[in-house]
Design an enzyme around this catalytic site. Structure first.
Site, short mmCIF file in Angstrom:
data_model
loop_
_atom_site.label_atom_id
_atom_site.label_comp_id
_atom_site.label_asym_id
_atom_site.label_seq_id
_atom_site.Cartn_x
_atom_site.Cartn_y
_atom_site.Cartn_z
N TYR A 156 0.81 -1.18 0.07
CA TYR A 156 0.00 0.03 0.02
C TYR A 156 0.92 1.23 0.12
CZ TYR A 156 -4.08 -2.86 1.07
OH TYR A 156 -5.04 -3.85 1.15
N LYS B 104 -22.22 8.86 -3.26
CA LYS B 104 -21.79 10.00 -4.15
C LYS B 104 -22.22 9.77 -5.65
CE LYS B 104 -17.52 9.17 -3.39
NZ LYS B 104 -15.95 9.41 -3.40
N1 LIG Z 1 -6.78 -7.82 0.45
C1 LIG Z 1 -7.13 -7.11 -0.69
O1 LIG Z 1 -6.83 -7.46 -1.74
C2 LIG Z 1 -7.64 -5.76 -0.44
C3 LIG Z 1 -8.28 -4.82 -1.60
C4 LIG Z 1 -8.59 -3.76 -1.31
C5 LIG Z 1 -8.87 -3.15 -0.16
N2 LIG Z 1 -8.37 -3.87 0.77
C6 LIG Z 1 -8.59 -3.49 2.27
O2 LIG Z 1 -9.78 -3.01 2.64
C7 LIG Z 1 -9.95 -1.57 2.89
C8 LIG Z 1 -10.97 -1.03 2.38
O3 LIG Z 1 -11.14 -0.89 0.95
P1 LIG Z 1 -11.53 0.17 0.27
O4 LIG Z 1 -10.95 1.46 0.61
O5 LIG Z 1 -11.58 -0.15 -1.27
O6 LIG Z 1 -13.19 0.30 0.97
P2 LIG Z 1 -14.51 1.05 0.12
O7 LIG Z 1 -15.20 1.26 1.27
O8 LIG Z 1 -15.14 -0.08 -0.64
O9 LIG Z 1 -13.94 2.20 -0.45
C9 LIG Z 1 -13.69 3.33 0.46
C10 LIG Z 1 -13.51 4.58 -0.84
O10 LIG Z 1 -14.63 5.00 -0.73
C11 LIG Z 1 -14.76 6.31 -0.76
N3 LIG Z 1 -15.92 6.46 0.30
C12 LIG Z 1 -16.11 5.84 1.57
N4 LIG Z 1 -16.72 6.38 2.37
C13 LIG Z 1 -17.45 7.42 1.61
C14 LIG Z 1 -18.75 8.14 2.24
N5 LIG Z 1 -19.23 8.07 3.27
N6 LIG Z 1 -18.99 9.10 1.33
C15 LIG Z 1 -18.37 9.18 0.19
N7 LIG Z 1 -17.22 8.52 -0.38
C16 LIG Z 1 -16.75 7.66 0.61
C17 LIG Z 1 -13.38 6.86 -0.62
O11 LIG Z 1 -12.81 6.94 -1.69
P3 LIG Z 1 -12.94 8.26 -2.53
O12 LIG Z 1 -12.75 9.65 -1.63
O13 LIG Z 1 -11.51 8.26 -3.21
O14 LIG Z 1 -14.12 8.23 -3.53
C18 LIG Z 1 -13.09 5.85 0.19
O15 LIG Z 1 -11.57 5.58 0.16
C19 LIG Z 1 -8.61 -0.98 2.42
O16 LIG Z 1 -8.23 0.24 3.11
C20 LIG Z 1 -7.65 -2.25 2.58
O17 LIG Z 1 -7.18 -2.39 4.04
C21 LIG Z 1 -7.79 -5.24 0.69
#
Ligand SMILES: NC(=O)c1ccc[n+]([C@@H]2O[C@H](COP(=O)([O-])OP(=O)(O)OC[C@H]3O[C@@H](n4cnc5c(N)ncnc54)[C@H](OP(=O)(O)O)[C@@H]3O)[C@@H](O)[C@H]2O)c1
Length: 376
Positions: free
Chosen positions: A57, A221
Site C-alpha cells: 500500500y 456520491k
Molecule cells: N486484500 C485486498 O486485496 C484488499 C483490496 C482492497 C482493499 N483492501 C482493504 O480494505 C480496505 C477498504 O477497502 P476500500 O478502501 O476499497 O473500501 P471501500 O469502502 O469500498 O471504499 C472506500 C472509498 O470510498 C470512498 N468513500 C468511503 N466512504 C465514503 C462516504 N461516506 N462518502 C463518500 N465516499 C466515501 C472513499 O474514496 P474516494 O474519496 O476516493 O472516493 C474511500 O477511500 C482497504 O483500506 C484495505 O485495507 C484489501
C-alpha cells in the site's frame, strides 16, 4: 463498537476494521499524513482496534504512517495490526514478490521495520501466485508464528480449493491454522458466497470483507435519482487503468446503486451506512474493512452498525444484488437437495449443537432382578 473473536483464535477484533490503503497519496487517490492521522484518531475514538495494511500500500507509506501513529500514541498493546505480503517490492527481482519462502522471510522483515513493531498480529498472504506449493507457504508462516514474529495467519484473494488445502494441511500437521479470509465483499461483489462463506464458517476462518463500498460506488456520491451523481474520487482517478478491481461502472452495478438509494431513503440513512451494514451482518463476516480519504466519510461509515435493515428492505437488496446461479452450485439448492434426502426435511446441525439430554421424565431402566430367568 462490538468485537468478535477471529476464526477459532482468541484474538478480539472490532466489527469494523480500519482499512489503511488510503494512508498516503503516493497512488493519487489517498490521504495526506495529516488526514490519515485524523482518520486513525477518529477510528480509535469510536472503539476500533483492527488496522489493515499491506507492504504494497502506497509503496510502504501506509505501514509507516500506521506504525508511527500507533507508536506516538502508545497504542501497540491495544492495536491489532494486520498486514500482507505477496506483491513485488523490488522490480526485476522475482524473489522479491510471490509467496515463496524467500520472499515471505524478506517481506516480513520489511513490514516489521516500517511498522516499528516486533510482531504482526495477523499476517496475510495477499494474492495467490499460482506457483508456490501451499505446503511451503504454510510451513513458512508457521515458522514465523513459532518465532513470535506473527500471531495469526490469513489468506486473501486465493481460490477456495487452495485455501482448503492450506487449512487441511494445518489441521493434519497441528500447525498454525488459517484464521482469516480477506476477500472482496459488497452488494456489488458477492462472488465469495458460494465457497468462502460456508468454508470459513465451518472451518474456523473469519471473513474480513474488503471494499464494502465497492471502492466508493456504493458510498452515496453516485445517486441515480440525480442523473448518476457527480462523484469524484478513486473510481474516476483509476478509470481505464485496466485493474479489474476498479471496473465498477457496469449496468448491473448501477441497478444495485439505484435500489440501494431507494432503500437508504426509506430507512433515513446514508447509502454508505446501509451498504456497510449489509456486509457486516452477512453470515461468516468477522469484520468489515472500511476505508476513507476524508474524515467526514469515516465518521459516516463508523455509524453503520447503529441500526438494523428491516427484512422487507433487506429482501429488496438481496434480489437486486443476487448473483446468477452457477454450476455446480445449482446442485446445492433446495430443489436438487430434496432429491438427496428423499423429500425429508433435513438441516445441518446449527453451530454449537450438542445432543440433547434425554427428557428428565424418562424412567431409568429397571435393574436386573436376581430371579430373572434368562433364555439361552
Ligand atoms: N486484500 C485486498 O486485496 C484488499 C483490496 C482492497 C482493499 N483492501 C482493504 O480494505 C480496505 C477498504 O477497502 P476500500 O478502501 O476499497 O473500501 P471501500 O469502502 O469500498 O471504499 C472506500 C472509498 O470510498 C470512498 N468513500 C468511503 N466512504 C465514503 C462516504 N461516506 N462518502 C463518500 N465516499 C466515501 C472513499 O474514496 P474516494 O474519496 O476516493 O472516493 C474511500 O477511500 C482497504 O483500506 C484495505 O485495507 C484489501
Amino acid at each position: 463498537m462490538q468485537y468478535h473473536t477471529l476464526g477459532r483464535t482468541g484474538l478480539k477484533i472490532s466489527r469494523l476494521g480500519l482499512g489503511t490503503m488510503t494512508f498516503g497519496d503516493q497512488w493519487g487517490w489517498g490521504a495526506t499524513r495529516e488526514t490519515a492521522a485524523q482518520l486513525y484518531d477518529a477510528y480509535v475514538e469510536a472503539g476500533g482496534n483492527l488496522f489493515d495494511t499491506a507492504d504494497l500500500y502506497t509503496n510502504g507509506a501506509s505501514e509507516e504512517f500506521l506504525g508511527a501513529f500507533i507508536k506516538e500514541r502508545g497504542h501497540r498493546d491495544r492495536a491489532v495490526i494486520a498486514t500482507k505480503f505477496s506483491f513485488n517490492g523490488d522490480a526485476g527481482n522475482p524473489n522479491a514478490g510471490g509467496n515463496g519462502r524467500k520472499n515471505i522471510l524478506r517481506a516480513v522483515e520489511g513490514s516489521l521495520r516500517r511498522l516499528g513493531t516486533e510482531h504482526i498480529d495477523l499476517y496475510i498472504l495477499h494474492a495467490w501466485d499460482r506457483m508456490t506449493p501451499v505446503d511451503e507457504v504454510m510451513r513458512t508462516l508457521d515458522d514465523l508464528v513459532c518465532a513470535g514474529k506473527v500471531g495469526h495467519i490469513g489468506l486473501s484473494n486465493v481460490p477456495a480449493w487452495y485455501a482448503s488445502r492450506a487449512q487441511a494441511l494445518a489441521e493434519w500437521r497441528g500447525t498454525e491454522p488459517v484464521s482469516a479470509l480477506q476477500m472482496e465483499y459488497s452488494l456489488a461483489e458477492r462472488g465469495i458466497e458460494d465457497e468462502f462463506v460456508p468454508f470459513g464458517t465451518q472451518y474456523g476462518m473469519g471473513i474480513m470483507a474488503w471494499s464494502p463500498l465497492a471502492g466508493g460506488l456504493l458510498s452515496g456520491k453516485y445517486k441515480p435519482s440525480e442523473s448518476g451523481g457527480s462523484g469524484v474520487g478513486r473510481l474516476q482517478t483509476t478509470a481505464g487503468s485496466g485493474n479489474p478491481v476498479f471496473e465498477k461502472f457496469t449496468p448491473r452495478n448501477w441497478a444495485i446503486v439505484a435500489e440501494l438509494e431507494r432503500v437508504a431513503i426509506e430507512l433515513g440513512r446514508p447509502m454508505s451506512q446501509v451498504a456497510v451494514n449489509w456486509v457486516a451482518n452477512r453470515p461468516g463476516v468477522a469484520t468489515v474493512l472500511v476505508g476513507a480519504t476524508k474524515p467526514h466519510q469515516l465518521a459516516d461509515n463508523l455509524k453503520a452498525l447503529d441500526f438494523a435493515i428491516p427484512s422487507e428492505l433487506a429482501q429488496r437488496l438481496e434480489e437486486v444484488s443476487r448473483p446468477d446461479r452457477r454450476y455446480p452450485y445449482v446442485f446445492f439448492g433446495p430443489e436438487m437437495q430434496a432429491g438427496l434426502t428423499g423429500g425429508a426435511i433435513v438441516t445441518a446441525k446449527p453451530p454449537g449443537y450438542f445432543p440433547a439430554d434425554p427428557p428428565a421424565t424418562t424412567p431409568p431402566p429397571a435393574p436386573p432382578q436376581a430371579d430373572d430367568s434368562v433364555e439361552v
